[in-house]
Design a protein around this motif. Structure first.
Motif, PDB file in Angstrom:
ATOM      1  N   ALA A 256       0.797  -1.287  -0.089  1.00 35.65           N
ATOM      2  CA  ALA A 256       0.027  -0.011  -0.042  1.00 35.65           C
ATOM      3  C   ALA A 256       0.900   1.224   0.084  1.00 35.65           C
ATOM      4  N   THR A 257       0.289   2.261  -0.676  1.00 35.84           N
ATOM      5  CA  THR A 257       1.177   3.330  -0.781  1.00 35.84           C
ATOM      6  C   THR A 257       0.872   4.437   0.427  1.00 35.84           C
ATOM      7  N   SER A 258      -0.321   4.350   1.179  1.00 35.81           N
ATOM      8  CA  SER A 258      -0.555   4.916   2.320  1.00 35.81           C
ATOM      9  C   SER A 258      -1.140   3.953   3.301  1.00 35.81           C
ATOM     10  N   PRO A 259      -0.355   2.972   3.688  1.00 32.73           N
ATOM     11  CA  PRO A 259      -0.666   1.849   4.838  1.00 32.73           C
ATOM     12  C   PRO A 259      -1.264   2.585   6.207  1.00 32.73           C
ATOM     13  N   PHE A 260      -2.413   1.780   6.546  1.00 33.25           N
ATOM     14  CA  PHE A 260      -2.841   2.022   7.857  1.00 33.25           C
ATOM     15  C   PHE A 260      -1.683   1.711   9.035  1.00 33.25           C
ATOM     16  N   ILE A 261      -0.973   0.598   8.833  1.00 37.80           N
ATOM     17  CA  ILE A 261       0.088   0.228   9.597  1.00 37.80           C
ATOM     18  C   ILE A 261       1.157  -0.049   8.906  1.00 37.80           C
ATOM     19  N   PRO A 262       2.295   1.009   8.670  1.00 36.60           N
ATOM     20  CA  PRO A 262       3.428   0.771   7.792  1.00 36.60           C
ATOM     21  C   PRO A 262       4.476  -0.262   8.184  1.00 36.60           C
ATOM     22  N   LEU A 263       4.072  -1.565   7.938  1.00 35.47           N
ATOM     23  CA  LEU A 263       5.095  -2.555   8.357  1.00 35.47           C
ATOM     24  C   LEU A 263       6.119  -2.526   7.712  1.00 35.47           C
ATOM     25  N   ARG A 264       6.551  -1.891   6.577  1.00 38.18           N
ATOM     26  CA  ARG A 264       7.920  -1.652   6.160  1.00 38.18           C
ATOM     27  C   ARG A 264       8.841  -1.182   7.038  1.00 38.18           C
ATOM     28  N   THR A 265       8.267  -0.270   8.022  1.00 42.41           N
ATOM     29  CA  THR A 265       9.179   0.536   8.903  1.00 42.41           C
ATOM     30  C   THR A 265       9.717  -0.569  10.174  1.00 42.41           C
ATOM     31  N   PHE A 266       9.067  -1.420  10.388  1.00 36.64           N
ATOM     32  CA  PHE A 266       9.462  -2.463  11.274  1.00 36.64           C
ATOM     33  C   PHE A 266      10.769  -3.191  10.722  1.00 36.64           C
ATOM     34  N   ALA A 267      10.515  -3.513   9.343  1.00 38.21           N
ATOM     35  CA  ALA A 267      11.944  -4.259   8.979  1.00 38.21           C
ATOM     36  C   ALA A 267      13.103  -3.401   8.529  1.00 38.21           C
ATOM     37  N   VAL A 275      11.177  -1.829  20.427  1.00 41.36           N
ATOM     38  CA  VAL A 275      10.712  -0.962  21.457  1.00 41.36           C
ATOM     39  C   VAL A 275       9.209  -1.431  21.383  1.00 41.36           C
ATOM     40  N   ASN A 276       8.670  -1.400  20.078  1.00 43.65           N
ATOM     41  CA  ASN A 276       7.248  -1.502  19.878  1.00 43.65           C
ATOM     42  C   ASN A 276       6.772  -3.057  20.756  1.00 43.65           C
ATOM     43  N   VAL A 277       7.674  -4.049  20.345  1.00 48.34           N
ATOM     44  CA  VAL A 277       7.246  -5.336  20.833  1.00 48.34           C
ATOM     45  C   VAL A 277       7.211  -5.197  22.422  1.00 48.34           C
ATOM     46  N   GLU A 278       8.170  -4.548  23.010  1.00 45.89           N
ATOM     47  CA  GLU A 278       8.273  -4.428  24.484  1.00 45.89           C
ATOM     48  C   GLU A 278       7.207  -3.728  25.111  1.00 45.89           C
ATOM     49  N   PHE A 279       6.862  -2.586  24.355  1.00 42.95           N
ATOM     50  CA  PHE A 279       5.853  -1.616  24.716  1.00 42.95           C
ATOM     51  C   PHE A 279       4.332  -2.625  24.566  1.00 42.95           C
ATOM     52  N   MET A 280       4.265  -3.538  23.492  1.00 43.78           N
ATOM     53  CA  MET A 280       3.180  -4.228  23.521  1.00 43.78           C
ATOM     54  C   MET A 280       2.879  -5.250  24.795  1.00 43.78           C
ATOM     55  N   PHE A 281       4.038  -5.922  25.160  1.00 44.03           N
ATOM     56  CA  PHE A 281       3.974  -6.885  26.259  1.00 44.03           C
ATOM     57  C   PHE A 281       3.745  -6.143  27.602  1.00 44.03           C
ATOM     58  N   VAL A 282       4.396  -4.779  27.843  1.00 45.20           N
ATOM     59  CA  VAL A 282       3.952  -4.134  28.791  1.00 45.20           C
ATOM     60  C   VAL A 282       2.471  -3.791  29.084  1.00 45.20           C
ATOM     61  N   ASN A 283       1.649  -3.535  28.024  1.00 40.10           N
ATOM     62  CA  ASN A 283       0.219  -2.978  27.844  1.00 40.10           C
ATOM     63  C   ASN A 283      -0.265  -4.492  28.186  1.00 40.10           C
ATOM     64  N   GLY A 401       2.692   6.806  15.537  1.00 41.75           N
ATOM     65  CA  GLY A 401       1.513   6.107  15.252  1.00 41.75           C
ATOM     66  C   GLY A 401       1.609   4.464  15.705  1.00 41.75           C
ATOM     67  N   LEU A 402       2.861   3.992  15.220  1.00 41.94           N
ATOM     68  CA  LEU A 402       3.200   2.651  15.388  1.00 41.94           C
ATOM     69  C   LEU A 402       2.984   2.499  16.979  1.00 41.94           C
ATOM     70  N   PHE A 403       3.627   3.197  17.657  1.00 42.71           N
ATOM     71  CA  PHE A 403       3.828   3.273  19.035  1.00 42.71           C
ATOM     72  C   PHE A 403       2.200   3.180  19.793  1.00 42.71           C
ATOM     73  N   ASN A 404       1.466   3.922  19.500  1.00 47.65           N
ATOM     74  CA  ASN A 404      -0.041   3.976  19.852  1.00 47.65           C
ATOM     75  C   ASN A 404      -0.749   2.541  19.472  1.00 47.65           C
ATOM     76  N   THR A 405      -0.204   2.356  18.134  1.00 51.16           N
ATOM     77  CA  THR A 405      -0.848   0.848  17.807  1.00 51.16           C
ATOM     78  C   THR A 405      -0.440  -0.230  18.634  1.00 51.16           C
ATOM     79  N   SER A 406       0.883  -0.336  18.846  1.00 54.37           N
ATOM     80  CA  SER A 406       1.316  -1.433  19.956  1.00 54.37           C
ATOM     81  C   SER A 406       0.461  -1.141  21.093  1.00 54.37           C
ATOM     82  N   ARG A 407       0.119   0.013  21.666  1.00 51.32           N
ATOM     83  CA  ARG A 407      -0.491   0.138  23.074  1.00 51.32           C
ATOM     84  C   ARG A 407      -1.873  -0.497  23.010  1.00 51.32           C
ATOM     85  N   TYR A 408      -2.606  -0.151  21.672  1.00 52.59           N
ATOM     86  CA  TYR A 408      -3.930  -0.691  21.525  1.00 52.59           C
ATOM     87  C   TYR A 408      -4.009  -2.493  21.224  1.00 52.59           C
TER      88      TYR A 408
END
Length: 461
Positions: A256-267, A275-283, A401-408
Motif C-alpha cells: 500500500a502507498t498509504s498503509p494503515f500500519i506501515p509494516l515496512r518501517t519495522f523491517a 521497542v514496540n514489541v516490548e511496549f506491547m508486552f508491557v500493555n 503512530g506505530l507506538f499507539n498501535t502497539s499500545r492498543y
C-alpha cells in the motif's frame, strides 16, 4: 501563557480525557454488566474489545481527516458523537446495542484525542511543552482515577452512571471549545475536490477492513472455543478466516502507498521494532491486571464496587507519583535503567498475585497494585524516551503512530488473555493461572530490558 490559552487547554483537556476515562471506568462495571445481561465473562469482555479496536482504527483516521477538513470542526463533531453515545448507551435494550453505542462512543472520543494535541501545538506557541504536559495529565489522570470513579458510580447508581457521567464533561468542553478554539481555515482545494475513492485510499480503507475482519474473527473463534469448553468446526472455520484475513492484511500493507500500519518501517528499523514489541508486552501485562483485578475483587472476594474503586486508586496514584520522578531519572541516565527496574517491579507484583489465597487480606492486594503503579509510571516516560532514541527524526510521526498501535494491540491481547484463562466464569484458580502467565511476561520484559541495557553499555564502551 495567556488566559485564553489556559482556557483553550482546559477545553481540549476536558474532551480528550473522555477516551481514557471511559476505557478505565468499565473495569469495575464488568460484574454488574454480567448480571444485568446474563453473560459469562467471555461474552462481557467484548465491552473492552469493541472500545479498543474502534479506538485503534479511529484515532489515525481522524488525525488524517482533521488535516483535510479542519481540527476545530472534527473536535466539536467528536463531542457531539460522544454526547449521543453516552446518552443512548444506558438505554440499550440488549448487550448487542450496548456494544454498538460503545463503539460509537469510542469513535467520538477518538476524534478528540486525534486532534486535541494538534490544536494545542498549533494555537499555543508560548511554553508549548508546558501545555502538552498539562494535556498529558488530563490523559494519564483520567486513566488513573477511572476505576475509582467507576466504582463510586456503579456502587451508588449502577452501571448506566458510567455513561451519564460523560455528559457534563462533554457540555463543558463543547461550550469552551466553541469560544476558545480558533475557526478553521477554509478547506484546501485538495479537500474540496477529494472523491470518496481518494479518501478511502488515503485512510487505507481496504487495509482497515482486513485488519478489523481478521482481528474480530480470530477473537470470536478463540473466545467461543474457550467459552463453550470444546473446539467445534465452526470455531475452527471462524479462526481460520481471521488468520487468512490477517495474512492478507500483512501482504496488502506491504504494497500500500498509504498503509494503515506501515509494516515496512519495522523491517527497516529493528531497534524501533524491539521497542514496540516490548511496549506491547508491557500493555498486555498492565491491562490484564487493570481489567482482571476488579473482577477478582468483586466476584471472588465479594468486595463492593466502591471498595474496589478505592483499592484500584492506589494503582493510579502510584503511577502518577512515579511519572515525574521517572522523568528526572531518565533525563540523567536514559531509559534503560528505569525500564529494567520497571520490569523487576512487574515481576514482583505478578509473583505476589500468585501467592494470594482465598483468605489473604484484601488490603494486601495494594502491595501488588503499588508495584504495578510505580512500574507503569516508569514505563510511561521510559518507553516514550526509548521510542525517541530508536526513531530517526524523519519518521518520528510514523513511529508515534506505530507506538499507539502497539499500545492498543497490547490492551486487546490483555482482554483476550483474560478471556482465554477465565473462560465463562471468573474464578480464584483462573486468577492464579493469570498471575503465572503475567509472571512469565514480566520475566520476558526483564530479559528484554537487560538485553537493551547490556547492548547500550557495549555501545558506550
Amino acid at each position: 501563557m495567556s488566559v485564553r490559552s489556559w482556557w483553550l487547554m482546559i477545553s481540549v483537556g476536558l474532551g480528550i480525557l473522555l477516551n481514557p476515562l471511559n476505557s478505565s471506568m468499565v473495569s469495575v462495571a464488568i460484574p454488574s454488566l454480567q448480571n444485568v445481561f446474563q453473560l459469562d465473562f467471555t461474552g462481557v469482555s467484548w465491552i473492552i474489545f469493541s472500545f479498543y479496536i474502534a479506538s485503534s482504527i479511529a484515532q489515525p483516521i481522524m488525525g488524517k481527516a482533521s488535516d483535510l477538513f479542519g481540527r476545530r470542526k472534527m473536535f466539536l463533531i467528536g463531542l457531539v458523537v460522544a454526547f449521543i453515545a453516552s446518552l443512548l448507551a444506558p438505554l440499550s435494550p440488549t448487550f448487542g446495542w450496548l456494544i454498538v453505542f460503545r463503539i460509537v462512543q469510542s469513535i467520538g472520543t477518538s476524534m478528540m484525542v486525534g486532534v486535541g494535541m494538534a490544536i494545542v501545538r498549533i494555537h499555543i506557541t508560548e511554553k508549548q511543552a508546558t501545555a502538552l504536559s498539562v494535556l498529558s495529565i488530563f490523559l494519564s489522570g483520567a486513566a488513573a482515577i477511572g476505576p475509582f470513579i467507576g466504582g463510586v458510580l456503579v456502587h451508588w447508581w449502577n452501571w448506566p452512571a458510567i455513561f451519564f457521567i460523560n455528559i457534563p464533561f462533554v457540555v463543558a468542553s463543547f461550550l469552551l471549545a466553541w469560544r476558545t478554539i480558533p475557526k478553521d481555515e477554509s478547506p484546501t482545494s485538495v479537500a474540496r475536490n477529494m472523491s470518496f475513492r481518494k479518501w478511502f485510499d488515503l485512510i487505507d480503507a481496504r487495509g482497515i477492513l482486513l485488519f478489523t475482519l481478521g482481528l474480530v474473527a480470530l477473537l470470536v473463534g478463540l473466545l467461543s472455543a474457550k467459552s463453550s469448553g470444546h473446539i467445534s468446526l465452526e470455531n475452527v472455520i471462524v479462526g481460520l478466516i481471521g488468520l487468512v484475513a490477517l495474512g492478507a492484511f500483512v501482504r496488502y500493507e506491504l504494497k500500500a502507498t498509504s498503509p494503515f500500519i506501515p509494516l515496512r518501517t519495522f523491517a527497516k528499523y529493528p531497534a524501533l521494532t524491539w521497542v514496540n514489541v516490548e511496549f506491547m508486552f508491557v500493555n498486555v501485562l498492565y491491562y490484564s491486571l487493570f481489567f482482571g483485578l476488579p473482577s477478582y475483587l468483586q466476584v471472588v472476594r465479594h468486595v463492593s464496587e466502591f471498595q474496589t474503586g478505592i483499592l484500584m486508586l492506589s494503582l493510579g496514584l502510584c503511577s502518577l507519583a512515579a511519572s515525574p520522578i521517572a522523568g528526572r531519572w531518565i533525563d540523567k541516565s536514559g531509559p534503560r535503567p528505569a525500564l529494567l527496574v520497571s520490569a523487576i517491579l512487574m515481576t514482583l507484583g505478578s509473583v505476589w498475585l500468585v501467592t494470594l489465597n482465598p483468605t489473604s487480606p484484601v488490603i494486601s492486594v495494594c502491595l501488588a497494585l503499588a508495584a504495578f503503579g510505580i512500574s507503569n509510571g516508569l514505563n510511561n516516560v521510559g518507553m516514550q524516551a526509548a521510542l525517541f532514541q530508536s526513531s530517526p527524526k524523519e519518521i518520528i510521526g510514523v513511529a508515534s503512530g506505530l507506538f499507539n498501535t502497539s499500545r492498543y494491540l497490547g490492551t486487546i491481547f490483555s482482554s483476550l488473555l483474560i478471556g482465554i484463562v477465565m473462560g465463562g466464569k471468573f474464578s480464584f484458580e483462573g486468577f492464579q493461572v493469570l498471575g503465572i502467565v503475567l509472571t512469565v511476561i514480566a520475566l520476558t520484559l526483564v530479559f528484554m530490558s537487560r538485553r537493551r541495557l547490556d547492548s547500550g553499555q557495549l555501545r558506550e564502551s
